[in-house]
Design an enzyme around this catalytic site. Structure first.
Site, PDB file in Angstrom:
ATOM      1  N   GLU A 195       0.840  -1.215   0.000  1.00 20.70           N
ATOM      2  CA  GLU A 195       0.000   0.000   0.000  1.00 20.70           C
ATOM      3  C   GLU A 195       0.869   1.257   0.000  1.00 20.70           C
ATOM      4  OE1 GLU A 195      -3.713  -0.197   2.048  1.00 20.70           O
ATOM      5  OE2 GLU A 195      -3.819  -2.359   1.734  1.00 20.70           O
TER       6      GLU A 195
HETATM    7  N1  CAA Z   1      -6.735  11.461  -4.047  1.00 19.22           N
HETATM    8  C1  CAA Z   1      -7.210  11.938  -5.202  1.00 19.22           C
HETATM    9  N2  CAA Z   1      -6.449  12.180  -6.291  1.00 19.22           N
HETATM   10  C2  CAA Z   1      -5.128  11.923  -6.179  1.00 19.22           C
HETATM   11  C3  CAA Z   1      -4.542  11.439  -4.983  1.00 19.22           C
HETATM   12  C4  CAA Z   1      -5.422  11.204  -3.885  1.00 19.22           C
HETATM   13  N3  CAA Z   1      -4.968  10.724  -2.729  1.00 19.22           N
HETATM   14  N4  CAA Z   1      -3.224  11.290  -5.182  1.00 19.22           N
HETATM   15  C5  CAA Z   1      -2.969  11.685  -6.454  1.00 19.22           C
HETATM   16  N5  CAA Z   1      -4.125  12.061  -7.049  1.00 19.22           N
HETATM   17  C6  CAA Z   1      -4.309  12.585  -8.406  1.00 19.22           C
HETATM   18  C7  CAA Z   1      -3.478  13.859  -8.608  1.00 19.22           C
HETATM   19  O1  CAA Z   1      -4.207  14.998  -8.166  1.00 19.22           O
HETATM   20  C8  CAA Z   1      -3.284  13.864 -10.101  1.00 19.22           C
HETATM   21  O2  CAA Z   1      -4.465  14.303 -10.745  1.00 19.22           O
HETATM   22  P1  CAA Z   1      -4.484  15.611 -11.688  1.00 19.22           P
HETATM   23  O3  CAA Z   1      -3.425  15.415 -12.709  1.00 19.22           O
HETATM   24  O4  CAA Z   1      -5.861  15.616 -12.230  1.00 19.22           O
HETATM   25  O5  CAA Z   1      -4.187  16.759 -10.780  1.00 19.22           O
HETATM   26  C9  CAA Z   1      -3.172  12.385 -10.413  1.00 19.22           C
HETATM   27  O6  CAA Z   1      -3.780  11.667  -9.361  1.00 19.22           O
HETATM   28  C10 CAA Z   1      -1.751  11.918 -10.608  1.00 19.22           C
HETATM   29  O7  CAA Z   1      -1.071  12.262  -9.408  1.00 19.22           O
HETATM   30  P2  CAA Z   1       0.492  12.461  -9.381  1.00 19.22           P
HETATM   31  O8  CAA Z   1       0.944  13.334 -10.503  1.00 19.22           O
HETATM   32  O9  CAA Z   1       0.831  12.864  -7.996  1.00 19.22           O
HETATM   33  O10 CAA Z   1       0.984  10.971  -9.696  1.00 19.22           O
HETATM   34  P3  CAA Z   1       2.405  10.352  -9.603  1.00 19.22           P
HETATM   35  O11 CAA Z   1       2.560   9.417 -10.729  1.00 19.22           O
HETATM   36  O12 CAA Z   1       3.455  11.396  -9.425  1.00 19.22           O
HETATM   37  O13 CAA Z   1       2.387   9.404  -8.285  1.00 19.22           O
HETATM   38  C11 CAA Z   1       1.939   8.456  -6.166  1.00 19.22           C
HETATM   39  C12 CAA Z   1       1.611   9.542  -7.201  1.00 19.22           C
HETATM   40  C13 CAA Z   1       1.493   9.007  -4.831  1.00 19.22           C
HETATM   41  C14 CAA Z   1       3.426   8.153  -6.092  1.00 19.22           C
HETATM   42  C15 CAA Z   1       1.132   7.193  -6.563  1.00 19.22           C
HETATM   43  O14 CAA Z   1       1.580   6.658  -7.775  1.00 19.22           O
HETATM   44  C16 CAA Z   1       1.148   6.117  -5.503  1.00 19.22           C
HETATM   45  O15 CAA Z   1       0.444   6.228  -4.505  1.00 19.22           O
HETATM   46  N6  CAA Z   1       1.917   5.018  -5.706  1.00 19.22           N
HETATM   47  C17 CAA Z   1       1.920   3.885  -4.807  1.00 19.22           C
HETATM   48  C18 CAA Z   1       0.829   2.921  -5.162  1.00 19.22           C
HETATM   49  C19 CAA Z   1       0.573   1.924  -4.099  1.00 19.22           C
HETATM   50  O16 CAA Z   1       0.295   2.268  -2.953  1.00 19.22           O
HETATM   51  N7  CAA Z   1       0.656   0.643  -4.455  1.00 19.22           N
HETATM   52  C20 CAA Z   1       0.326  -0.395  -3.556  1.00 19.22           C
HETATM   53  C21 CAA Z   1      -0.467  -1.439  -4.245  1.00 19.22           C
HETATM   54  S1  CAA Z   1      -1.929  -1.961  -3.451  1.00 19.22           S
HETATM   55  C22 CAA Z   1      -1.524  -3.008  -2.224  1.00 19.22           C
HETATM   56  O17 CAA Z   1      -0.400  -3.099  -1.813  1.00 19.22           O
HETATM   57  C23 CAA Z   1      -2.666  -3.760  -1.641  1.00 19.22           C
HETATM   58  C24 CAA Z   1      -2.296  -5.023  -0.973  1.00 19.22           C
HETATM   59  O18 CAA Z   1      -2.210  -6.043  -1.578  1.00 19.22           O
HETATM   60  C25 CAA Z   1      -2.143  -5.041   0.493  1.00 19.22           C
END
Ligand code: CAA
Length: 380
Positions: free
Chosen positions: A363
């Site tokens: 996550e």
């Molecule tokens: N809520 C709403 N919108 C969001 C948001 C949030 N929390 N976070 C980002 N966004 C939106 C941004 O506003 C942006 O939208 P706009 O272009 O319209 O403004 C869009 O999403 C893209 O955002 P970023 O440019 O910030 O994206 P990024 O590529 O730079 O990366 C990141 C953002 C936070 C690094 C994201 O990629 C991330 O969270 N990565 C990790 C994913 C993750 O947690 N993976 C785990 C897998 S699930 C798992 O593990 C489950 C399990 O089995 C236990």
């Protein structure tokens, strides 16, 4: 400011504590050794309402708040983090995602079963080349009018083999980048949907983690969640809440290990006294308890933010970052307090130490939490 828990919260916490001791503790070492999925335990957790805690009662859920949920997560995780990750994914990612963004028909058909534990869900975002970099989805969902066709592979999916329903994130229009991503509900058994081999993991070995392969899987349009292009926002919003659940899991792993170390130090003797009487050990316990207490405050604050309708992106990420580091630090120290016995399975702390590591990875890794926190700090 009132830091005390309500009577209702205490009752829920105690029920989870009793359940963990009586139902999860027996067999936890064997399940870890054999990588055995806790089928019976999951069934009982469903009966107790632990699998759909925050879901509206009209869909079969418990209608509880996030504070109740993190209390339960902490108690289950003290004993068996393999069981608690199943609870976390089902509650925070799958049930929450459907309740917040699903259509009425999707809620009727899927959420009602997931909330009661009749069915289990999985959340499928990560890919061989899109774990942290979640916008780089390679799985495609091509729009064919009344349905989509899914192709691609997902990796490290919790509940991958045991789930009935899968929330799958896929790219519909690559040119639109994250705005061309969609989320879908996919059912186990659909043509072209194959479950890959089970991963042989360091920790949380009772939970089942698989890769998933989609080969021309037809998904009806009514199974898309939200408007066209909502999938990435769906994943981010859902994961923000998921991080609170994993922070509570990390807290539970840490507090479980601390309690074992504390109790052991009161009975194990060295140099003519119980080892807790040596400052070398007493100071370790003081440090462990201090960081656990700080982590608990952060987890509670994030849960409270969510319950109050405040933004919890940052408080959830901070709670996960800090609690997962605490879980690593405390479990390593708990093994140290146990000495040679800490290295032996029957004393439980080596398992908790192995389980702790995943809380810094799934996550969102600790580095991802720092991205979320720093962006939150600097956005204005
Ligand atoms: N809520 C709403 N919108 C969001 C948001 C949030 N929390 N976070 C980002 N966004 C939106 C941004 O506003 C942006 O939208 P706009 O272009 O319209 O403004 C869009 O999403 C893209 O955002 P970023 O440019 O910030 O994206 P990024 O590529 O730079 O990366 C990141 C953002 C936070 C690094 C994201 O990629 C991330 O969270 N990565 C990790 C994913 C993750 O947690 N993976 C785990 C897998 S699930 C798992 O593990 C489950 C399990 O089995 C236990």
């Amino acid at each position: 400011m009132d830091f005390s828990l309500s009577e209702e919260h205490l009752m829920i916490r105690d029920a989870a504590r009793d359940f963990a001791r009586t139902e999860l503790l027996p067999g936890v070492i064997e399940r870890d050794n054999l990588q055995k999925f806790p089928t019976e335990q999951v069934k009982k957790m469903g009966e107790l309402g632990f699998l759909g805690m925050m879901v509206d009662p009209k869909y079969g859920g418990g209608g509880m708040d996030t504070v109740s949920y993190v209390l339960v997560m902490e108690e289950l995780s003290k004993i068996d983090a393999s069981c608690s990750v199943i609870v976390s994914v089902n509650n925070s990612l799958v049930c929450y995602g459907l309740q917040a963004y699903g259509t009425e028909a999707q809620k009727e058909k899927y959420l009602t079963k997931l909330a009661t534990g009749e069915s289990i869900g999985a959340f499928c975002l990560s890919e061989p080349e899109a774990g942290s970099d979640a916008t780089s989805q390679r799985t495609t969902a091509i729009d064919k009018g009344d349905h989509y066709v899914l192709n691609g592979t997902k990796n490290w999916i919790t509940n991958g083999g045991s789930a009935d329903y899968y929330l799958v994130i896929a790219q519909t229009d690559r040119d639109k980048k994250h705005k061309g991503i969609n989320a879908f509900i996919v059912e186990k058994g659909w043509d072209g949907f194959e479950i890959g081999p089970k991963e042989d993991k360091l920790g949380i070995r009772g939970s089942d983690t698989h890769s998933l392969i989609f080969n021309d899987v037809k998904v009806p349009k009514e199974n898309r969640i939200g408007e066209d292009g909502f999938g990435f926002t769906f994943a981010m919003k859902t994961l923000s809440g998921g991080r609170i659940g994993i922070a509570a899991q990390a807290l539970g792993i840490a507090s479980g290990a601390y309690e074992l170390a504390r109790d052991y130090s009161k009975v194990r003797k060295a140099f003519d006294t119980e080892i807790c009487n040596h400052q070398a050990i007493a100071f370790k316990l003081a440090d462990m308890h201090t960081s656990i207490t700080a982590a608990r405050h952060m987890v509670m604050k994030a849960a409270w933010d969510k319950d109050q309708g405040h933004n919890y992106d940052m408080s959830g990420a901070m709670a996960k970052l800090y609690a997962s580091k605490t879980a690593m630090d405390v479990t390593v120290e708990a093994v140290q307090v146990h000495g040679g016995n800490g290295y032996v399975k029957e004393y439980h702390v080596e398992r908790l130490m192995r389980d702790a590591k995943i809380t810094q990875i799934y996550e969102g890794t600790s580095e991802i939490q720092k991205i979320v926190i720093s962006r939150g700090l600097l956005k204005d």
